[in-house]
Design a protein around this motif. Structure first.
Motif, PDB file in Angstrom:
ATOM      1  N   LEU A 181      16.969  76.446  97.379  1.00  0.00           N
ATOM      2  CA  LEU A 181      17.746  77.498  98.028  1.00  0.00           C
ATOM      3  C   LEU A 181      16.900  78.747  98.242  1.00  0.00           C
ATOM      4  O   LEU A 181      16.994  79.402  99.284  1.00  0.00           O
ATOM      5  N   SER A 182      16.060  79.075  97.276  1.00  0.00           N
ATOM      6  CA  SER A 182      15.187  80.243  97.418  1.00  0.00           C
ATOM      7  C   SER A 182      14.222  80.074  98.583  1.00  0.00           C
ATOM      8  O   SER A 182      13.933  81.033  99.307  1.00  0.00           O
ATOM      9  N   SER A 183      13.725  78.854  98.768  1.00  0.00           N
ATOM     10  CA  SER A 183      12.745  78.619  99.836  1.00  0.00           C
ATOM     11  C   SER A 183      13.366  78.678 101.223  1.00  0.00           C
ATOM     12  O   SER A 183      12.650  78.770 102.222  1.00  0.00           O
ATOM     13  N   LEU A 184      14.707  78.633 101.303  1.00  0.00           N
ATOM     14  CA  LEU A 184      15.378  78.679 102.602  1.00  0.00           C
ATOM     15  C   LEU A 184      15.679  80.105 103.059  1.00  0.00           C
ATOM     16  O   LEU A 184      16.226  80.309 104.140  1.00  0.00           O
ATOM     17  N   LEU A 185      15.326  81.078 102.255  1.00  0.00           N
ATOM     18  CA  LEU A 185      15.600  82.474 102.608  1.00  0.00           C
ATOM     19  C   LEU A 185      15.026  82.880 103.961  1.00  0.00           C
ATOM     20  O   LEU A 185      15.675  83.599 104.728  1.00  0.00           O
ATOM     21  N   PRO A 186      13.808  82.428 104.349  1.00  0.00           N
ATOM     22  CA  PRO A 186      13.292  82.815 105.676  1.00  0.00           C
ATOM     23  C   PRO A 186      14.059  82.185 106.838  1.00  0.00           C
ATOM     24  O   PRO A 186      13.872  82.606 107.994  1.00  0.00           O
ATOM     25  N   CYS A 187      14.902  81.199 106.577  1.00  0.00           N
ATOM     26  CA  CYS A 187      15.601  80.476 107.653  1.00  0.00           C
ATOM     27  C   CYS A 187      16.849  81.248 108.066  1.00  0.00           C
ATOM     28  O   CYS A 187      17.993  80.836 107.785  1.00  0.00           O
ATOM     29  N   GLN A 188      16.664  82.347 108.740  1.00  0.00           N
ATOM     30  CA  GLN A 188      17.769  83.212 109.103  1.00  0.00           C
ATOM     31  C   GLN A 188      18.614  82.653 110.246  1.00  0.00           C
ATOM     32  O   GLN A 188      19.666  83.216 110.560  1.00  0.00           O
ATOM     33  N   GLN A 189      18.173  81.558 110.870  1.00  0.00           N
ATOM     34  CA  GLN A 189      18.973  80.913 111.909  1.00  0.00           C
ATOM     35  C   GLN A 189      19.737  79.701 111.376  1.00  0.00           C
ATOM     36  O   GLN A 189      20.383  78.994 112.152  1.00  0.00           O
ATOM     37  N   LEU A 190      19.694  79.468 110.077  1.00  0.00           N
ATOM     38  CA  LEU A 190      20.359  78.315 109.474  1.00  0.00           C
ATOM     39  C   LEU A 190      21.869  78.410 109.657  1.00  0.00           C
ATOM     40  O   LEU A 190      22.492  79.396 109.287  1.00  0.00           O
ATOM     41  N   ARG A 191      22.464  77.352 110.257  1.00  0.00           N
ATOM     42  CA  ARG A 191      23.894  77.355 110.546  1.00  0.00           C
ATOM     43  C   ARG A 191      24.672  76.354 109.691  1.00  0.00           C
ATOM     44  O   ARG A 191      25.864  76.532 109.460  1.00  0.00           O
ATOM     45  N   LYS A 192      24.019  75.301 109.235  1.00  0.00           N
ATOM     46  CA  LYS A 192      24.690  74.303 108.399  1.00  0.00           C
ATOM     47  C   LYS A 192      23.785  73.953 107.223  1.00  0.00           C
ATOM     48  O   LYS A 192      22.609  73.640 107.402  1.00  0.00           O
ATOM     49  N   LEU A 193      24.368  73.964 106.001  1.00  0.00           N
ATOM     50  CA  LEU A 193      23.597  73.666 104.798  1.00  0.00           C
ATOM     51  C   LEU A 193      24.408  72.739 103.905  1.00  0.00           C
ATOM     52  O   LEU A 193      25.579  72.998 103.612  1.00  0.00           O
ATOM     53  N   VAL A 194      23.773  71.641 103.484  1.00  0.00           N
ATOM     54  CA  VAL A 194      24.381  70.687 102.556  1.00  0.00           C
ATOM     55  C   VAL A 194      23.466  70.568 101.342  1.00  0.00           C
ATOM     56  O   VAL A 194      22.289  70.218 101.476  1.00  0.00           O
ATOM     57  N   LEU A 195      24.000  70.878 100.157  1.00  0.00           N
ATOM     58  CA  LEU A 195      23.264  70.747  98.904  1.00  0.00           C
ATOM     59  C   LEU A 195      24.016  69.756  98.019  1.00  0.00           C
ATOM     60  O   LEU A 195      25.164  70.002  97.654  1.00  0.00           O
ATOM     61  N   TYR A 196      23.349  68.660  97.687  1.00  0.00           N
ATOM     62  CA  TYR A 196      23.996  67.582  96.950  1.00  0.00           C
ATOM     63  C   TYR A 196      23.033  67.114  95.864  1.00  0.00           C
ATOM     64  O   TYR A 196      22.022  66.497  96.156  1.00  0.00           O
ATOM     65  N   GLY A 197      23.330  67.442  94.601  1.00  0.00           N
ATOM     66  CA  GLY A 197      22.408  67.010  93.564  1.00  0.00           C
ATOM     67  C   GLY A 197      22.723  67.587  92.211  1.00  0.00           C
ATOM     68  O   GLY A 197      23.780  68.190  91.983  1.00  0.00           O
ATOM     69  N   SER A 198      21.788  67.420  91.297  1.00  0.00           N
ATOM     70  CA  SER A 198      21.945  67.850  89.910  1.00  0.00           C
ATOM     71  C   SER A 198      21.348  69.231  89.727  1.00  0.00           C
ATOM     72  O   SER A 198      20.218  69.490  90.139  1.00  0.00           O
TER      73      SER A 198
END
Length: 328
Positions: free
Chosen positions: A115-132
């Motif tokens: 999640l921290s590494s996605l901070l530069p992705c300011q155009q991100l519209r859909k995010l799915v996080l599935y895990g432990s």
């Protein structure tokens, strides 16, 4: 440049390096290589660049923590990335143009780093996080990750609360969230966010009792959800959550613009009485009709549609749509 090392009965070691693909030549290359896929021993990709590549989907094939061919230097136009069934995903260095990211992993510690590494992705519209995500994960501080373009968020985590706490998503419209039995219910997930997700119009609550572990939810859990997401138009609920949302002091009434209910796992003649009373109450107050979507609705063999609708009680206060066919 491609090197193929093959000696009699030994498997193939395929190394692809220094390839800059501006056309379909790389697809042709992989087509040739896949013809001998049964002999593959290893596949290494080095210093390759795909300036026009916009979508990458990897299912079940283990990659490194930070695949080099997915960096912004190698795939500067990447907009859609799926990494599924990975053991670990850590610091991705993807292009800032990324619009859709779907990630599934099994090792603890991946969620916070990803999640921290996605901070530069300011155009991100859909995010799915599935895990432990274990208790030892080092999440960033509250409201530290701004994703202003995000409109769809799915969290199926060991504990979704830390992920929600560190994100700022002012334009979020769809939220799908799981609540494992060990984390303390929906009140644990949503209590700290009153009026935080006011723009969420579609919320899907995933059954916290997938493994049939006894788990008691209360009206406090439902109220925490309604207070955090005050502008809901469409509510999706599993059968286990229905009693806490529909009662005399129904938290659902907090959603003044509710238009659609999706109820999962109902059975004929097992529809909660409180739900029927709540629907009749809406009719008596002349409130607008609701769309009711019955997902995975179980109908005994031989029952007619008329019998099925009769079992739903007074249907004058709603419109019914059956999803995924009948089971029975």
């Amino acid at each position: 440049m491609v090197h193929v090392e093959w000696s009699r009965d030994c498997p193939l070691n395929i190394i692809i390096s220094n390839w800059s693909s501006c056309d379909d030549s790389f697809n042709d290359l992989l087509g040739v290589a896949s013809m001998c896929g049964c002999w593959w021993h290893s596949l290494d990709i080095w210093r390759m660049r795909f300036p026009s590549l916009e979508c990458v989907k990897i299912f079940g094939v283990q990659t490194s923590d930070n695949p080099l061919f997915l960096t912004s230097q190698c795939t500067p136009a990447l907009k859609h990335l799926i990494l599924w069934n990975q053991s670990r995903i850590s610091q991705l260095e993807v292009a800032s143009k990324l619009n859709i990211g779907e990630f599934h992993w099994s090792a603890c510690g991946s969620g916070s780093e990803l999640l921290s590494s996605l901070l530069p992705c300011q155009q991100l519209r859909k995010l799915v996080l599935y895990g432990s995500c274990g208790s030892g994960d080092q999440w960033l501080g509250p409201q530290s990750i701004h994703l202003p373009a995000l409109i769809s968020l799915t969290l199926n985590l060991f504990d979704p609360q830390p992920a929600l706490a560190c994100m700022v998503v002012p334009n979020l419209n769809y939220l799908r969230c799981s609540c494992p039995s060990h984390c303390g219910g929906w009140v644990h997930v949503f209590e700290g966010f009153p009026d935080t997700f006011t723009n969420v119009q579609h919320i899907c609550l995933v059954d916290p009792n997938l493994n049939n572990v006894p788990f008691k939810l209360t009206e406090v859990d439902a109220r925490a959800v309604s207070m955090a997401c005050s502008g809901v138009h469409h509510l999706e609920l599993p059968i286990g959550d229905m009693p806490i949302f529909f009662n005399q002091n129904s938290p659902v009434d907090y959603w003044l613009h509710l238009k659609c209910l999706t109820l999962e796992g109902l059975r004929v003649r097992e529809i909660p009485h409180d739900l029927i009373q709540w629907l009749d109450g809406r009719k008596s107050m002349e409130q607008s009709l609701l769309w009711l979507k019955l997902s995975e609705f179980c109908v005994p063999e031989g029952m007619s549609n008329g019998d099925m609708l009769e079992s739903c009680g007074n249907c004058d206060s709603l419109r019914i749509f059956i999803d995924e066919g009948f089971e029975g």
